[in-house]
Design a protein around this motif. Structure first.
Motif, PDB file in Angstrom:
ATOM      1  N   ILE A  62       0.857  -1.183   0.000  1.00 12.15           N
ATOM      2  CA  ILE A  62       0.000   0.000   0.000  1.00 12.15           C
ATOM      3  C   ILE A  62       0.893   1.232   0.000  1.00 12.15           C
ATOM      4  N   VAL A  63       0.829   2.028  -1.045  1.00 11.72           N
ATOM      5  CA  VAL A  63       1.652   3.235  -1.132  1.00 11.72           C
ATOM      6  C   VAL A  63       0.923   4.377  -0.425  1.00 11.72           C
ATOM      7  N   GLY A  64       1.646   5.047   0.489  1.00  8.56           N
ATOM      8  CA  GLY A  64       1.034   6.162   1.196  1.00  8.56           C
ATOM      9  C   GLY A  64       2.040   6.915   2.032  1.00  8.56           C
ATOM     10  N   ASP A  65       1.766   8.193   2.264  1.00  3.64           N
ATOM     11  CA  ASP A  65       2.635   9.081   3.034  1.00  3.64           C
ATOM     12  C   ASP A  65       2.084   9.220   4.444  1.00  3.64           C
ATOM     13  N   SER A  74      -5.820   6.862   4.493  1.00  5.71           N
ATOM     14  CA  SER A  74      -5.993   6.169   3.208  1.00  5.71           C
ATOM     15  C   SER A  74      -5.256   4.832   3.190  1.00  5.71           C
ATOM     16  N   VAL A  75      -4.099   4.760   3.852  1.00  6.88           N
ATOM     17  CA  VAL A  75      -3.352   3.498   3.924  1.00  6.88           C
ATOM     18  C   VAL A  75      -4.168   2.443   4.657  1.00  6.88           C
ATOM     19  N   VAL A  76      -4.725   2.804   5.793  1.00  7.82           N
ATOM     20  CA  VAL A  76      -5.518   1.850   6.567  1.00  7.82           C
ATOM     21  C   VAL A  76      -6.761   1.422   5.777  1.00  7.82           C
ATOM     22  N   ASP A  77      -7.439   2.373   5.193  1.00 12.41           N
ATOM     23  CA  ASP A  77      -8.657   2.045   4.444  1.00 12.41           C
ATOM     24  C   ASP A  77      -8.352   1.099   3.287  1.00 12.41           C
ATOM     25  N   ALA A  78      -7.253   1.362   2.591  1.00  9.21           N
ATOM     26  CA  ALA A  78      -6.878   0.495   1.467  1.00  9.21           C
ATOM     27  C   ALA A  78      -6.503  -0.897   1.952  1.00  9.21           C
ATOM     28  N   ALA A  79      -5.757  -0.958   3.070  1.00  6.89           N
ATOM     29  CA  ALA A  79      -5.349  -2.259   3.606  1.00  6.89           C
ATOM     30  C   ALA A  79      -6.553  -3.073   4.056  1.00  6.89           C
ATOM     31  N   VAL A  80      -7.465  -2.441   4.784  1.00 10.66           N
ATOM     32  CA  VAL A  80      -8.651  -3.154   5.269  1.00 10.66           C
ATOM     33  C   VAL A  80      -9.502  -3.639   4.094  1.00 10.66           C
ATOM     34  N   ALA A  81      -9.643  -2.808   3.076  1.00  4.68           N
ATOM     35  CA  ALA A  81     -10.443  -3.195   1.914  1.00  4.68           C
ATOM     36  C   ALA A  81      -9.830  -4.397   1.201  1.00  4.68           C
TER      37      ALA A  81
END
Length: 256
Positions: A62-65, A74-81
């Motif tokens: 997951i790419v994120g700053d 956004s990193v957490v949301d993408a990972a959970v999804a």
């Protein structure tokens, strides 16, 4: 009682996949059967990590700053999804940089705090709903300077680490009744980090040279010394542990 480490089917998010401890932690969870999302700062590192650690499509990058709250969320949301939920969160982002206190600038302060304490705060906050649903747990990674004084120049880093240590305790108090555990690993100087610390320190090597000499075990730590403790804290073997701080620094914290 037989102690086993088995994360088969467990959904894990590790931040700081671009740093040595984060990368080694990702590899360790994969070796023990987990499905892992690794946060990385850019696509280049994502490609490198996927090539190095590909395990039957159980690794997601997951790419994120994490310097920005929006990036943490956004990193957490993408990972959970992509994982379909979350069982374990490991906050392992951030890199130490020693700067004498009198020379600290707002930019230095922001850099030290944002990538470590701020990142851990807002990543965890965003992950709580999923962790409560799974009765999961959190492992925060800090350094032993969160618990003790250190070499000249480490004041801001130490403050950030101390904040992570005490945030862990507060998370344990707040979340225990909802079935979520939170523990902290505090490490000392790690071989894989030492050159980076030396390169970023404005201290002509003095702090690191001191760190080299005062340790009962007589060597730097290695990332492979850290991953067993992280796996243990997040496993069922530690189900009665929360708010705990494990110091894994070769004996430096003993007072030498």
């Amino acid at each position: 009682m037989k102690v086993q480490i088995d994360f088969t089917g467990k959904r894990v998010l590790v931040t700081g996949g671009n740093y040595p401890i984060g990368r080694a932690t990702v590899a360790a969870y994969l070796e023990h059967g987990a499905i892992v999302a690794a946060q990385v700062p850019n696509e280049l590192i994502s490609d490198e990590l996927l090539k190095e650690l590909a395990h039957d499509d159980r690794l997601i990058c997951i790419v994120g700053d994490l310097n920005q709250v929006s990036g943490c969320r956004s990193v957490v949301d993408a990972a959970v999804a992509r994982l379909g939920g979350l069982d374990v969160l490991v906050n392992a982002s951030g890199l130490r940089a020693d700067i004498p206190f009198e020379d600290v600038t707002p930019e230095n302060w922001d850099s030290a705090i944002n990538g470590t304490f701020k990142a851990a705060t807002f990543v965890t906050q965003q992950a709580l709903k999923s962790l409560k649903e799974s009765k999961g747990n959190i492992v925060n990674v800090a350094t032993n300077l969160g618990l003790m004084g250190g070499p000249a120049g480490s004041s801001v880093h130490s403050a950030a680490m101390g904040s992570i240590v005490n945030m862990t305790r507060m998370e344990a108090l707040r979340l225990g009744g909802e079935g979520v555990r939170s523990n902290c690993l505090c490490h000392g100087v790690i071989d894989e980090y030492a050159s980076r610390w030396g390169a970023s320190a404005d201290l002509p090597g003095s702090a690191l040279n001191t760190e080299l000499k005062v340790r009962p075990i007589g060597r730097h730590g290695r990332v492979d010394d850290m991953t067993p403790a992280i796996l243990f804290l997040s496993s069922s073997n530690a189900e009665f542990m929360t708010g705990s701080v494990i110091v894994n620094d070769g004996g430096k914290f003993s007072g030498c």
